[in-house]
Design a protein around this motif. Sequence first.
Motif, short mmCIF file in Angstrom:
data_model
loop_
_atom_site.label_atom_id
_atom_site.label_comp_id
_atom_site.label_asym_id
_atom_site.label_seq_id
_atom_site.Cartn_x
_atom_site.Cartn_y
_atom_site.Cartn_z
N LEU A 373 0.84 -1.19 0.00
CA LEU A 373 0.00 0.00 0.00
C LEU A 373 0.88 1.24 0.00
CD1 LEU A 373 -2.63 -1.12 2.68
CD2 LEU A 373 -2.69 -1.49 0.21
N VAL A 374 0.66 2.10 -0.99
CA VAL A 374 1.45 3.32 -1.11
C VAL A 374 0.55 4.50 -0.73
CG1 VAL A 374 2.83 4.78 -2.63
CG2 VAL A 374 2.79 2.29 -2.96
N HIS A 381 2.44 9.86 7.00
CA HIS A 381 3.08 9.86 8.31
C HIS A 381 2.53 8.78 9.23
CE1 HIS A 381 -0.50 12.41 8.60
NE2 HIS A 381 -0.53 12.13 9.90
N TYR A 382 1.42 8.16 8.84
CA TYR A 382 0.88 7.09 9.67
C TYR A 382 1.70 5.82 9.47
CZ TYR A 382 -3.30 9.95 10.42
OH TYR A 382 -4.17 10.96 10.77
N GLU A 383 2.09 5.20 10.56
CA GLU A 383 2.86 3.95 10.49
C GLU A 383 2.01 2.73 10.81
OE1 GLU A 383 6.25 4.32 12.99
OE2 GLU A 383 7.15 5.94 11.81
N ASN A 384 1.16 2.85 11.80
CA ASN A 384 0.32 1.72 12.20
C ASN A 384 -1.09 1.89 11.62
OD1 ASN A 384 2.35 0.49 13.84
ND2 ASN A 384 1.94 2.05 15.40
N LYS A 410 -5.59 4.16 14.23
CA LYS A 410 -6.03 4.35 15.61
C LYS A 410 -5.91 5.82 15.98
CE LYS A 410 -6.93 0.13 17.20
NZ LYS A 410 -8.19 -0.24 17.85
N GLU A 411 -7.04 6.48 16.13
CA GLU A 411 -7.06 7.88 16.55
C GLU A 411 -8.29 8.09 17.44
OE1 GLU A 411 -7.02 10.82 13.50
OE2 GLU A 411 -4.84 10.87 13.44
N LYS A 412 -8.29 9.19 18.16
CA LYS A 412 -9.46 9.52 18.96
C LYS A 412 -10.66 9.73 18.05
CE LYS A 412 -11.31 12.90 22.25
NZ LYS A 412 -11.09 14.18 22.96
N ILE A 413 -11.78 9.10 18.41
CA ILE A 413 -12.98 9.16 17.58
C ILE A 413 -13.96 10.18 18.15
CG2 ILE A 413 -14.93 7.85 16.65
CD1 ILE A 413 -12.21 6.99 15.58
#
Length: 485
Positions: A373-374, A381-384, A410-413
């Motif tokens: 995935l590119v 900048h997202y790694e996970n 994974k971020e605050k929703i």
Amino acid sequence: MKTFIKNPKLSAQKLLKLERCGRYEEAMSELKEIWADTSEIPALEGLGKTDAAEMLLRCGSLIGFLGHNKQIPNSQEKSKNLLTEARNRFLDIYDPQKIAECENYLALAYWRTGELAEAETWLDEALTHKLPDSDNVRIYSYIIGSKLDYANKKYENICQNFLLKQKVFINCKDDCLKGDYYNNFAIALRNLNQPLEALKKYKTAKHFYQKANHQVYLGTIENNLAYIYKSIYDYENAHQSVDSAVKIYEKINDRTRKGSSLDTKACIYLDEGKYNKALLVIDESIRILEKGENAVYLVESILTKSKILVFLDDIASASLCLSEGIEIAKNRISEDAAKNLAKEFEIAVRQQILFEGHKEAAEDQNESENLELVLHPSISHYENYQAIRINNRHLEEIGLEKNSLGIVVKEKINNGDLVALTEIKNDSVVCGFYDSYFGMVSISGVKSEPILFKEEEIKILGKIIGVGNPEKSSNNKIFIEPVNA
């Protein structure tokens, strides 16, 4: 034939008291001396004008209630005729309270056969008479008005009107009318997605119906509680409540309401995804209701069957079933009822599309792990992150086409975010716009109805920030663009 009623006023009071407790057969037995053959007019010889009109009123109301429950053929027509004659006699002696009472029951008789326009006309007539708000006849008009609003899906009207009349009902001395108030208020709240408030009012209604010892309406409360439990995914209590309702109706031989409660049970199975069980139960419901006169209940069951067939992926049969319901609604209820039926069917189809292929998401995710995935520079900048397959079309307007890959981080929703979640019980994946309130989570598409979950029954995978199309992959690479949500 001479009448055997020694004290007509006391007899009428007793009949009304039995009616308000739901003891319709017992009340009819009290009338056997003057009305053994209900195909004939009651024997009124020897009664004064007022007493004769009162007995016609009591006979008309009782045959309406009993006929509705027992599915007695032409019972509502008999009720209408007797009530109309009683009303004419009360017009002659001009008793506005009694005229309004006749008009209330006429509205109910037309409601039972699904003739809502006629029911509204009679209710409007009842409300023209100058009666105090504290009068039980006027209070009953408000209850009947809420029944008509419910049939027309005017739930906001019910809440607004009941809030305006709250003091009137609280001060009312009739426990049955109080139970009606809280029950019908709860039904409106339930349909306005306020299950906790509805639950409180159902429990209050049950208290007053118990005080009135009204078995028919206690069954109604159990049925309505089942809907609340269903709406908050408490299927065990939902089945227990609806089974309790069915047992009550079987005990008192209320065929019409038993058929309606079987529709409720089928709806619970539908929500659980137990479509074959739902189909068996709804067929029984329809068989029962086809023998009665309540077109509203019958049409609701036919709609439920069409929804079940949609989720069984039998669209042709679902459409035929819906057509039958629309025809009945047009001929026996109203054009608006037919239109509402079509709208609800459309919602069911959208929900089926929303869930389509969710159980394949885990397999699709494993396949995507073999691809590179590119990510677009703005999200690189997202790694996970993880990729999920989009298996429906309810998010296409914002670029998440069916069979594309959504990228989740994974971020605050927050409310309004585009998210992916899984149902813990079956690991199925659901994507859509997030909203959370009172322990419930709502997920919706761009133009689709929201789907509700309990917070403890789901796991948030994360926020969807990108999308890629595997069909446009090059050298095993998929280029991921940011989502414009």
